[in-house]
Design an enzyme around this catalytic site. Sequence first.
Site, PDB file in Angstrom:
ATOM      1  N   GLY A   1       0.743  -1.224  -0.036  1.00  0.00           N
ATOM      2  CA  GLY A   1      -0.063   0.083   0.166  1.00  0.00           C
ATOM      3  C   GLY A   1       0.802   1.328   0.000  1.00  0.00           C
TER       4      GLY A   1
ATOM      5  N   ILE B   1       8.444 -12.259  13.037  1.00  0.00           N
ATOM      6  CA  ILE B   1       9.174 -13.729  13.441  1.00  0.00           C
ATOM      7  C   ILE B   1      10.435 -13.922  13.129  1.00  0.00           C
ATOM      8  CG2 ILE B   1       6.561 -14.472  13.032  1.00  0.00           C
ATOM      9  CD1 ILE B   1       7.811 -15.591  10.133  1.00  0.00           C
ATOM     10  N   ASP B   2      11.127 -12.928  12.225  1.00  0.00           N
ATOM     11  CA  ASP B   2      12.487 -13.209  11.783  1.00  0.00           C
ATOM     12  C   ASP B   2      13.646 -12.974  12.728  1.00  0.00           C
ATOM     13  OD1 ASP B   2      11.507 -14.027   9.265  1.00  0.00           O
ATOM     14  OD2 ASP B   2      11.637 -11.808   8.527  1.00  0.00           O
TER      15      ASP B   2
ATOM     16  N   ARG C   1      14.412 -41.101   2.155  1.00  0.00           N
ATOM     17  CA  ARG C   1      14.615 -40.115   1.084  1.00  0.00           C
ATOM     18  C   ARG C   1      15.389 -38.777   1.825  1.00  0.00           C
ATOM     19  NH1 ARG C   1       8.125 -40.308  -0.337  1.00  0.00           N
ATOM     20  NH2 ARG C   1       8.127 -41.381  -2.178  1.00  0.00           N
TER      21      ARG C   1
HETATM   22  O1  F6P Z   1       9.355 -10.329   7.518  1.00  0.00           O
HETATM   23  C1  F6P Z   1       8.681 -11.224   7.653  1.00  0.00           C
HETATM   24  C2  F6P Z   1       8.402 -12.346   6.804  1.00  0.00           C
HETATM   25  O2  F6P Z   1       7.995 -13.406   7.304  1.00  0.00           O
HETATM   26  C3  F6P Z   1       9.495 -13.033   5.822  1.00  0.00           C
HETATM   27  O3  F6P Z   1      10.368 -13.951   6.497  1.00  0.00           O
HETATM   28  C4  F6P Z   1       8.654 -13.407   4.674  1.00  0.00           C
HETATM   29  O4  F6P Z   1       9.816 -13.450   3.615  1.00  0.00           O
HETATM   30  C5  F6P Z   1       7.763 -12.228   4.693  1.00  0.00           C
HETATM   31  O5  F6P Z   1       7.372 -11.895   5.740  1.00  0.00           O
HETATM   32  C6  F6P Z   1       6.779 -12.712   3.637  1.00  0.00           C
HETATM   33  O6  F6P Z   1       5.540 -11.611   3.486  1.00  0.00           O
HETATM   34  P1  F6P Z   1       4.574 -11.595   2.710  1.00  0.00           P
HETATM   35  O7  F6P Z   1       4.200 -12.978   1.896  1.00  0.00           O
HETATM   36  O8  F6P Z   1       3.491 -11.525   3.524  1.00  0.00           O
HETATM   37  O9  F6P Z   1       4.419 -10.486   1.828  1.00  0.00           O
END
Ligand code: F6P
Length: 361
Positions: free
Chosen positions: A78, A141-142, A177
């Site tokens: 956005g 979360i990262d 596997r």
């Molecule tokens: O920044 C957090 C995160 O979870 C990344 O690890 C991931 O790449 C991204 O968000 C994905 O975000 P979206 O698909 O919501 O744009």
Amino acid sequence: MSKRKHIGILSGGGDCPGTNAVIASVVKVASSMDYHVTGFEYGLEGLLKPVACRDLTTDDVKGISYLGGTILKTSNRGRFTSKTGAGEAGGVEPAIIDEAVHTLRVLGIDALIIIGGDGTLLTAAQLAGAGINIVGIPKTIDNDLGSTETTFGFSSAVDVVVDALDKIHTTATSHERTFIVECMGRSTGWITLTAGLAGGANAILLPEFDFNVDDLVNFIQTRRRNHHRSTVIAIAEGSRVGGRSLFRDIHDGEVHYSGISELLMGAIEDRIEDEDHEVRHVILGHTQRGTMPNAYDRGLAKRYGVAAIEAVADGNFGQMVCLSNSQMGTCSLAEATAQVKRVSESHYEYHVAKRLGIYIH
Ligand code: F6P
């Protein structure tokens, strides 16, 4: 009689387990101090026309702390999107900032609490620069913000990956596997590393390093010769195969990561000698974000929420609440986004992986 303090709150960027626990704590403490709270919806977008906001009372936040997602909704797209590519960021246009400031002034908001990751917090700093009383709360979360020890949501995301790895080990062993489990993390590999260690991954591949497919295949084949017939690989979505990361540029620098595990699966299959050796991949994707917050994250989120509303009460603005040596504190919004925390060879977890014979690259 002095005016009743009016607080705004919003959650921006990707959703994150624990956000509702933050919102509930802020509203409960604010109402105990007789503050009026307005929640803005859809992240920062809610500050722009058509303004999306509603009053938040203790009734509205009853029983939400254990829920994933955010009752205020969120957006990482956005008009406020300032990210221009992996890890890069630019400023939001002054006209957008002016419109947001206007909304806050018209509504009589005395202070705005912004729950967000690096992109949202950069905009928070711009709003602070435009004269808005801001308190930031880190959310990703990262777990890759250098300014705080741990972010809420990380531990819950790790739990999802560990749960998946446990299940994948079971089926990988039965079928002998090789399995590739793709985890979130576009520029940092904390989820993959932490979960990979806990979930017994045999190989851990991270965006911070490079790896060589021939070398990895050699590792897998050596394992098979040594009676370890199955191999589980945890890979972060932003890792590179042969120096190439895999993402789709949707438009205007809006990047989607997902699919590196499939690319790697093909590359391994092309190289393996044994025709009976099968390779499979799993993309965990947004299951890592959409989970309910675990006990640790609920507690941590409540700590952040209480610290933020206390910062508002103290008039400690232009700050982000952070965790340092297990204690809550604050740092400036400028510091908040200054450093990305990346995995390096000097981290103890890297050393542990090496000592355990895990292929880490
Ligand atoms: O920044 C957090 C995160 O979870 C990344 O690890 C991931 O790449 C991204 O968000 C994905 O975000 P979206 O698909 O919501 O744009």
